[in-house]
Design an enzyme around this catalytic site. Structure first.
Site, PDB file in Angstrom:
ATOM      1  N   LYS A  61       4.182 -10.502  -4.169  1.00 52.77           N
ATOM      2  CA  LYS A  61       5.071 -10.549  -3.004  1.00 52.77           C
ATOM      3  C   LYS A  61       4.225 -10.119  -1.814  1.00 52.77           C
ATOM      4  O   LYS A  61       4.048  -8.935  -1.543  1.00 52.77           O
ATOM      5  CB  LYS A  61       6.218  -9.583  -3.242  1.00 52.77           C
ATOM      6  CG  LYS A  61       7.487  -9.741  -2.439  1.00 52.77           C
ATOM      7  CD  LYS A  61       7.343  -9.972  -0.982  1.00 52.77           C
ATOM      8  CE  LYS A  61       7.811  -8.827  -0.132  1.00 52.77           C
ATOM      9  NZ  LYS A  61       7.297  -8.953   1.256  1.00 52.77           N
ATOM     10  N   GLU A  71      -0.655   2.495  -3.973  1.00 50.51           N
ATOM     11  CA  GLU A  71      -1.823   2.611  -3.087  1.00 50.51           C
ATOM     12  C   GLU A  71      -1.281   2.683  -1.673  1.00 50.51           C
ATOM     13  O   GLU A  71      -0.853   1.666  -1.119  1.00 50.51           O
ATOM     14  CB  GLU A  71      -2.744   1.383  -3.244  1.00 50.51           C
ATOM     15  CG  GLU A  71      -3.409   1.257  -4.596  1.00 50.51           C
ATOM     16  CD  GLU A  71      -4.522   2.282  -4.829  1.00 50.51           C
ATOM     17  OE1 GLU A  71      -4.782   3.101  -3.923  1.00 50.51           O
ATOM     18  OE2 GLU A  71      -5.101   2.263  -5.913  1.00 50.51           O
ATOM     19  N   CYS A  96      -6.713   1.189   5.296  1.00 48.80           N
ATOM     20  CA  CYS A  96      -6.149   2.400   4.694  1.00 48.80           C
ATOM     21  C   CYS A  96      -7.165   3.535   4.677  1.00 48.80           C
ATOM     22  O   CYS A  96      -6.802   4.699   4.766  1.00 48.80           O
ATOM     23  CB  CYS A  96      -5.638   2.097   3.292  1.00 48.80           C
ATOM     24  SG  CYS A  96      -6.878   1.349   2.230  1.00 48.80           S
ATOM     25  N   GLU A 150      -0.424   8.443  10.121  1.00 50.44           N
ATOM     26  CA  GLU A 150      -1.322   7.292  10.056  1.00 50.44           C
ATOM     27  C   GLU A 150      -0.975   6.341  11.202  1.00 50.44           C
ATOM     28  O   GLU A 150       0.142   5.832  11.272  1.00 50.44           O
ATOM     29  CB  GLU A 150      -1.152   6.567   8.721  1.00 50.44           C
ATOM     30  CG  GLU A 150      -2.105   5.394   8.573  1.00 50.44           C
ATOM     31  CD  GLU A 150      -1.861   4.591   7.298  1.00 50.44           C
ATOM     32  OE1 GLU A 150      -0.701   4.242   7.024  1.00 50.44           O
ATOM     33  OE2 GLU A 150      -2.833   4.321   6.588  1.00 50.44           O
TER      34      GLU A 150
END
Ligand code: NAD
Length: 500
Positions: free
Chosen positions: A183, A258, A292, A391
């Site tokens: 997906k 993750e 990331c 973040e």
């Protein structure tokens, strides 16, 4: 110059939607736009395939489990190697398509496509080496284990590295004998659809790599809820990762997560500062910070702060920012309007909370209408500033100072995340002490951002759980089965049965 709308139309003449067992799935749900991030130009629209599309993709993946397992380890290895070859043969087309839809510079997407092929090669190498153990146990028994695949894996991926993240986990899951429903992010489904077609061309059973495209709350949720999906692998934000893992756990299914990061790049005064400046720039500005593992916090020893930050800013101005389809460009735009707003808001918040913007000189001729954020350096960032804790996922470097090694380690660990980090120093002893003390799944000494499929990757804390590459991942996509065989005649534990 390449026209992004033409690139997309030529690569996927059927349009966007889903792909399962040789069939394109078109949706009737919400209309989703695909824009070229550099200009904001509308490239196409398509429709969410909804829960019924997700179910059709799982139908195809479930039907492919048996033929894929019957192909056996050597058959799977061969098919995955062929897929790697086909990805390499399509590399130029895939890289251009990724750049046209995700806005990542062509020089980066070329590398990511090459990495995607490498993932399939690497795990093809593992497919016929996934072994169990023979275990000593008390008594007359031969006891051995086999590694058993789960069946159908639901794999949800983000928009910042669509093909890379899809291939990364799909290659391992497939090598272990699972089938996969991917997906992709609703912002960037194009290259994942091409990957599914290439997988069939490579000889994987139809449906073994199926794709369900649409929104998280429709297609994503339906995929995670489908009882035939036996494990979920999620790459994305912390909030969504928790929701996905909770939904999976509610029906007794594990999740590999993750998630994001707020990684510290620690520079000591005794480092090779010239090299460290380049490392700091690459750590935060590659991919316009939409990575990331971005080194989004610079912790610099107080005595060299002024000269170091001045040099970071001077060299940031040299970076080539511009149209990502230009092969010389090093930094492109933010990938979508939603993320663009988020980055701008977080910068404003950081300034209002006391951070100081150090302007990067040099006017740039950037297309209007695109999602552009220039390389941004924010100095004097206090530990409780939003930009030190959240973040940003954009080209925004938060700079703080430290006084000594203990202070550097304390600040580096003053975060809920634990994905990556680095130390720059000429002291071997200190380098290893700091590498040991900083809580992170990946850590570099006098370097940044090198990763490879052969080494494990994953996070501590809010950055996730489970590992997504290297040999460790084989344990993520298989479960151990213990088989017991008596090596002398079997004796039942009931004395009353012994004479019979
Ligand atoms: P996101 O969490 O918004 O979305 C990730 C995926 O989940 C998308 O496919 C999305 O459609 C889907 N989704 C959203 N809501 C859902 C729901 N309720 N149920 C099921 N699926 C749902 O993340 P994003 O904005 O696409 O990606 C950026 C994030 O990804 C950043 O935090 C970044 O750090 C992280 N990331 C992590 C890694 C890693 O390896 N640790 C790699 C790349 C990106």
């Amino acid at each position: 110059m390449t026209d992004p709308a033409t690139v997309l139309a030529e690569a996927l003449p059927e349009g966007l939607g889903g792909y399962a067992a040789g069939t394109y799935l078109t949706g009737r749900g919400s209309v989703i736009e695909v824009r070229y991030p550099a200009t904001g130009e509308l490239l196409t629209t398509w429709r969410d395939i909804g829960a019924e599309g997700a179910i059709a993709a799982v139908d195809a993946a479930a039907a492919a489990v048996r033929p894929w397992q019957e192909a056996g380890p050597f058959g799977r290895a061969e098919a995955l190697r062929r897929l790697a070859v086909l990805i390499r043969e399509s590399a130029a087309r895939l890289a251009t398509l990724e750049t046209a839809t995700a806005g990542k510079p062509l020089r980066d997407t070329r590398v990511e496509v090459a990495r995607a092929a490498e993932f399939f090669d690497y795990y093809a190498g593992w497919a016929d080496k996934i072994t169990g153990q023979t275990l000593p146990v008390p008594g007359p028994w031969l006891t051995y284990t086999r590694r058993v695949p789960y069946g159908v894996i639901g794999l949800l991926t983000p928009w910042n590295a669509p093909l890379f993240t899809a291939a990364w986990n799909a290659a391992a899951a497939l090598a272990c004998g699972n089938t996969v429903v991917l997906k992709p992010s609703e912002f960037t489904p194009a290259t994942t659809l091409v990957l599914a077609r290439l997988a069939e061309e490579a000889g994987l059973p139809p449906g073994a790599l199926s794709v369900a495209c649409g929104l998280g709350e429709t297609v994503g949720q339906a995929l995670v809820a489908d009882p035939r999906v036996r494990k979920v692998a999620f790459i994305g934000s912390v909030a969504t990762g928790r929701a996905v893992a909770t939904a999976a756990a509610s029906r007794g299914v594990p999740a590999l997560l993750e998630l994001g990061g707020k990684s510290a790049n620690i520079v000591f005064a005794d480092a090779d500062l010239d090299t460290a400046v380049n490392g700091v720039l690459a750590a935060i500005f590659a991919g316009a910070g939409q990575s990331c593992v971005a080194g989004s916090r610079l912790l610099v020893e107080a005595e060299v702060h002024d000269e170091f930050v001045a040099e970071v800013v001077r060299r940031a101005a040299l970076l080539k920012v511009g149209d990502p389809l230009d092969p010389d460009v090093e930094i492109g735009p933010i990938a979508n309007a939603r993320q663009y707003s988020r980055v701008c808001e977080l910068v404003e918040q950081a300034l209002s909370e006391g951070a100081v913007r150090v302007s990067v000189p040099g006017a740039r001729d950037l297309a209007s209408g695109g999602f552009w954020v220039e390389p941004t350096v924010l100095d004097r960032v206090s530990p409780d500033n939003a930009v030190a804790r959240t973040e940003v996922f954009g080209p925004v470097l938060a700079v703080s100072t430290f006084t000594d090694e203990a202070d550097a380690i304390r600040q580096a660990n003053d975060t809920d995340f634990g994905l990556a980090g680095a130390v720059w120093t000429s002291s071997v002893e200190r380098a290893h002490r700091v590498a040991d003390a900083v809580r992170a799944g990946t850590f570099w000494i006098n370097a940044y951002k090198t990763i490879h499929v052969a080494a494990p990757f994953g996070g501590f804390g809010d950055s996730g759980w489970g590992r997504s590459s290297g040999p460790d991942v084989l344990g993520e996509y298989t479960q151990a089965k213990a088989v017991w065989v008596p090596t002398s005649p079997y004796v039942a534990p009931f004395p009353s049965l012994r004479a019979h």
